[in-house]
Design a protein around this motif. Structure first.
Motif, PDB file in Angstrom:
ATOM      1  N   THR A  83       3.824   2.425   3.085  1.00 46.08           N
ATOM      2  CA  THR A  83       2.814   2.208   1.927  1.00 46.08           C
ATOM      3  C   THR A  83       3.085   2.766   0.771  1.00 46.08           C
ATOM      4  OG1 THR A  83       0.471   1.746   1.677  1.00 46.08           O
ATOM      5  CG2 THR A  83       1.113   3.935   2.657  1.00 46.08           C
ATOM      6  N   SER A  84       3.003   2.135  -0.314  1.00 46.29           N
ATOM      7  CA  SER A  84       3.104   2.828  -1.813  1.00 46.29           C
ATOM      8  C   SER A  84       1.725   2.847  -2.309  1.00 46.29           C
ATOM      9  CB  SER A  84       3.863   1.793  -2.460  1.00 46.29           C
ATOM     10  OG  SER A  84       4.105   2.201  -3.861  1.00 46.29           O
ATOM     11  N   TRP A  85       1.354   4.144  -2.681  1.00 44.84           N
ATOM     12  CA  TRP A  85       0.376   4.454  -3.488  1.00 44.84           C
ATOM     13  C   TRP A  85       0.664   4.806  -4.927  1.00 44.84           C
ATOM     14  CZ3 TRP A  85      -3.331   8.026  -0.180  1.00 44.84           C
ATOM     15  CH2 TRP A  85      -3.920   7.457   0.879  1.00 44.84           C
ATOM     16  N   CYS A  86       1.760   4.223  -5.419  1.00 46.98           N
ATOM     17  CA  CYS A  86       2.387   4.254  -6.823  1.00 46.98           C
ATOM     18  C   CYS A  86       1.771   3.481  -7.843  1.00 46.98           C
ATOM     19  CB  CYS A  86       3.670   4.041  -6.928  1.00 46.98           C
ATOM     20  SG  CYS A  86       4.927   5.311  -6.183  1.00 46.98           S
TER      21      CYS A  86
ATOM     22  N   PHE B 181      -6.831  -6.214   0.537  1.00 44.44           N
ATOM     23  CA  PHE B 181      -5.934  -7.614   0.144  1.00 44.44           C
ATOM     24  C   PHE B 181      -4.579  -6.776   0.282  1.00 44.44           C
ATOM     25  CE2 PHE B 181     -10.171  -7.791  -2.007  1.00 44.44           C
ATOM     26  CZ  PHE B 181     -10.347  -9.147  -1.704  1.00 44.44           C
ATOM     27  N   LEU B 182      -4.159  -6.836   1.595  1.00 49.69           N
ATOM     28  CA  LEU B 182      -2.945  -6.351   1.807  1.00 49.69           C
ATOM     29  C   LEU B 182      -2.209  -7.186   2.970  1.00 49.69           C
ATOM     30  CD1 LEU B 182      -3.624  -2.489   2.458  1.00 49.69           C
ATOM     31  CD2 LEU B 182      -2.590  -3.486   0.469  1.00 49.69           C
ATOM     32  N   GLY B 183      -1.172  -7.471   2.999  1.00 47.71           N
ATOM     33  CA  GLY B 183      -0.364  -8.092   4.005  1.00 47.71           C
ATOM     34  C   GLY B 183       0.878  -7.168   4.471  1.00 47.71           C
ATOM     35  N   PRO B 184       1.272  -7.552   5.663  1.00 44.02           N
ATOM     36  CA  PRO B 184       2.440  -6.731   6.166  1.00 44.02           C
ATOM     37  C   PRO B 184       3.724  -7.783   5.874  1.00 44.02           C
ATOM     38  CG  PRO B 184       1.222  -7.974   7.959  1.00 44.02           C
ATOM     39  CD  PRO B 184       0.469  -8.487   6.803  1.00 44.02           C
ATOM     40  N   SER B 185       4.667  -7.020   5.115  1.00 46.30           N
ATOM     41  CA  SER B 185       5.921  -7.323   5.111  1.00 46.30           C
ATOM     42  C   SER B 185       6.784  -6.746   5.975  1.00 46.30           C
ATOM     43  CB  SER B 185       6.581  -7.356   3.664  1.00 46.30           C
ATOM     44  OG  SER B 185       7.764  -7.389   3.459  1.00 46.30           O
ATOM     45  N   ILE B 186       7.548  -7.621   7.154  1.00 44.78           N
ATOM     46  CA  ILE B 186       8.006  -6.994   8.231  1.00 44.78           C
ATOM     47  C   ILE B 186       9.534  -7.265   8.132  1.00 44.78           C
ATOM     48  CG2 ILE B 186       8.181  -7.330  10.730  1.00 44.78           C
ATOM     49  CD1 ILE B 186       5.234  -8.114  10.781  1.00 44.78           C
ATOM     50  N   VAL B 187      10.294  -6.275   8.084  1.00 49.53           N
ATOM     51  CA  VAL B 187      11.933  -6.387   8.319  1.00 49.53           C
ATOM     52  C   VAL B 187      12.260  -5.819   9.434  1.00 49.53           C
ATOM     53  CG1 VAL B 187      13.957  -5.520   7.131  1.00 49.53           C
ATOM     54  CG2 VAL B 187      11.694  -6.164   5.635  1.00 49.53           C
TER      55      VAL B 187
ATOM     56  N   SER C  89      15.072  -1.630  15.270  1.00 46.73           N
ATOM     57  CA  SER C  89      14.219  -0.974  14.343  1.00 46.73           C
ATOM     58  C   SER C  89      13.501  -1.933  13.565  1.00 46.73           C
ATOM     59  CB  SER C  89      15.027   0.027  13.224  1.00 46.73           C
ATOM     60  OG  SER C  89      13.984   1.035  12.699  1.00 46.73           O
ATOM     61  N   MET C  90      12.012  -1.663  13.105  1.00 47.10           N
ATOM     62  CA  MET C  90      11.445  -2.544  12.463  1.00 47.10           C
ATOM     63  C   MET C  90      10.606  -1.810  11.597  1.00 47.10           C
ATOM     64  SD  MET C  90       8.041  -4.659  13.775  1.00 47.10           S
ATOM     65  CE  MET C  90       8.910  -6.015  14.656  1.00 47.10           C
ATOM     66  N   ILE C  91      10.465  -2.266  10.390  1.00 49.85           N
ATOM     67  CA  ILE C  91       9.578  -1.442   9.304  1.00 49.85           C
ATOM     68  C   ILE C  91       8.382  -2.329   8.747  1.00 49.85           C
ATOM     69  CG2 ILE C  91      10.974  -1.685   7.143  1.00 49.85           C
ATOM     70  CD1 ILE C  91      10.253   0.842   6.348  1.00 49.85           C
ATOM     71  N   ILE C  92       7.251  -1.988   8.665  1.00 46.98           N
ATOM     72  CA  ILE C  92       5.889  -2.804   8.114  1.00 46.98           C
ATOM     73  C   ILE C  92       5.738  -2.325   6.754  1.00 46.98           C
ATOM     74  CG2 ILE C  92       3.833  -3.565   8.521  1.00 46.98           C
ATOM     75  CD1 ILE C  92       4.144  -3.175  11.641  1.00 46.98           C
ATOM     76  N   ARG C  93       5.701  -2.991   5.844  1.00 44.56           N
ATOM     77  CA  ARG C  93       5.389  -2.626   4.301  1.00 44.56           C
ATOM     78  C   ARG C  93       4.161  -3.161   4.143  1.00 44.56           C
ATOM     79  NH1 ARG C  93       9.704  -3.730   0.452  1.00 44.56           N
ATOM     80  NH2 ARG C  93       9.828  -5.861   1.715  1.00 44.56           N
ATOM     81  N   SER C  94       3.172  -2.328   3.612  1.00 49.32           N
ATOM     82  CA  SER C  94       2.012  -2.849   3.197  1.00 49.32           C
ATOM     83  C   SER C  94       2.178  -3.508   1.795  1.00 49.32           C
ATOM     84  CB  SER C  94       0.877  -1.721   3.157  1.00 49.32           C
ATOM     85  OG  SER C  94       0.564  -1.391   4.455  1.00 49.32           O
TER      86      SER C  94
END
Length: 441
Positions: free
Chosen positions: A368-371, A299-305, A275-280
């Motif tokens: 992605t977080s819109w918080c 101005f986003l980058g993918p943090s991949i876990v 499983s892989m998750i891509i967080r913006s």
């Protein structure tokens, strides 16, 4: 009442900047991240209960006039939003404008608050995520929905290629300030041309980076609400010696990923599944030197876990992986944005994502977080919104996190296959901390 709801369009017009864009600003170079970003439309909805005891058509007309006039004024500062994309490399800032729709809804806003529905709110947005983009397509669509009670829902749909959610927050904040008469210089946007961020490209990669595309599939979206008190409990459960003080984003996204990945394994009849998750990740504060927070663009980058094939799904370990990857991302990726070789690094990440998207041997999740975007402070002159929401999107295994109305809790909009969602909705370890689609108080 909600099932019989109808939306009738009253007007449609193109809103142009109140002042023409200077000739020296007519062409704007898109950055590498903008070029990679898919041209899908993303939407945000702001819900305003009536600010009057009685329905007054003149009052409604005045609101619409204020929205149109202030939108025209703010577009003078956000001149790229009124332009058109050319060849995926630049925006022609030709002042052609954005679309503004006015619609009448034969329902009460209280009906929506009683039964929040991510599918239902598609009636209130002006464009769908999967709608095709042409060279003449407007980049911003706004729809003002007027309810029988004089309640108002303002939906803003934006082309993701020109703006990330932080850019949209800057835009909406400035728009409402114009309407309220409180605009100041600190709210003005900053435009950094792509050529100023990336020096000489690495010739081993194409000059035009590969565009990441989302597969549109039939799926289900559910809303899970995490109250502040429950998030504190979840932080305690997820903390460890390595990460003693996890963030609310880390614990909520990790718990949802844990439940979703477990559901997928069960439905596939597998005990092991990669499983892989891509967080913006917003890189504005992470690059060296920092990029101003009110800079417009992506101005986003993918943090991949990754969860390896035989790796056990444990909440604490997921949070540790999130934290470690974010720290590594900040060091090795974000700091390279201003320097030579940035194209190489950006293309490597895009290539990794595309390979994962095309593979069948792993589950790929997007988060992605819109918080903390201050959307609940958006006052056009008739008070702050009671609620903000997003519509369902046809992208499987995606989650969008937004602030709850108190600014402390989190609303998670999760999209999964029907089979996976059925299991996730029943998981006690999730429902211990989250409420499934409660009414809007």
């Amino acid at each position: 009442m909600v099932s019989s709801m109808k939306v009738e369009y009253l007007s449609k017009e193109m809103i142009k900047p109140s002042s023409p864009t200077p000739e020296n600003l007519r062409l704007f170079q898109l950055g590498l991240i903008d070029q990679i970003t898919p041209p899908n439309f993303l939407s945000l909805l702001l819900y305003y209960p009536s600010d009057s005891d009685q329905v007054d058509n003149l009052h409604i007309i005045a609101k619409m006039q204020r929205l149109r006039a202030s939108l025209s004024e703010v577009l003078t500062h956000f001149y790229t939003f009124a332009g058109r994309i050319k060849d995926n490399t630049m925006i022609t800032c030709n002042d052609e404008g954005v679309v503004f729709l006015e619609a009448q809804v034969n329902a009460f806003l209280s009906d929506i608050f009683e039964e929040p529905d991510a599918d239902l709110v598609h009636h209130f947005i002006p464009i769908k995520m999967e709608d095709p983009l042409t060279p003449t397509s407007p980049l911003i669509f706004v729809q003002a929905n007027i309810f029988k009670c004089e309640g108002l829902v303002i939906a803003v749909s934006f082309n993701h290629k020109i703006a990330d959610i932080k850019s949209v927050s800057t835009f909406i904040k400035a728009w409402s300030a114009h309407a309220f008469g409180s605009m100041n210089e600190a709210m003005l946007p900053k435009f950094l041309s792509g050529t100023t961020l990336h020096d000489s490209p690495d010739q081993s990669y194409p000059i035009t980076p590969p565009v990441i595309e989302f597969k549109m599939t039939k799926c289900v979206t559910s809303r899970f609400v995490f109250d502040d008190s429950k998030i504190k409990e979840l932080k305690t459960k997820a903390s460890s010696k390595t990460v003693q003080q996890p963030t609310r984003f880390e614990v909520v996204s990790a718990l949802i990923w844990e439940c979703s990945a477990r559901a997928s394994r069960i439905n596939l009849g597998l005990t092991n599944r990669e499983s892989m998750i891509i967080r913006s990740v917003n890189i504005r504060k992470r690059v060296v030197p920092p990029i101003p927070e009110n800079s417009i663009g992506n101005f986003l980058g993918p943090s991949i876990v990754r969860l390896e094939l035989d790796e056990e799904i444990v909440l604490q370990q997921l949070v540790i992986q999130f934290r470690n990857d974010l720290e590594e991302f900040s060091k090795s990726i974000a700091e390279a944005i201003h320097h030579e070789g940035a194209l190489c690094k950006v293309c490597e990440l895009a290539k990794e994502v595309k390979i994962a998207q095309n593979g069948d041997d792993l589950d790929l999740y997007y988060c992605t977080s819109w918080c903390r975007m201050s959307f609940y402070d958006t006052d056009f002159g008739w008070g702050r919104p009671k609620w903000i929401s997003v519509p369902s999107i046809p992208v499987k295994n995606s989650m969008i996190l937004t602030d709850a109305s108190d600014g402390k809790g989190i609303e998670a909009w999760l999209t999964l296959s029907e089979e996976d969602m059925e299991l996730v909705r029943s998981y006690k370890e999730l429902l211990e901390f989250a409420s499934l689609n409660p009414r809007i108080l």
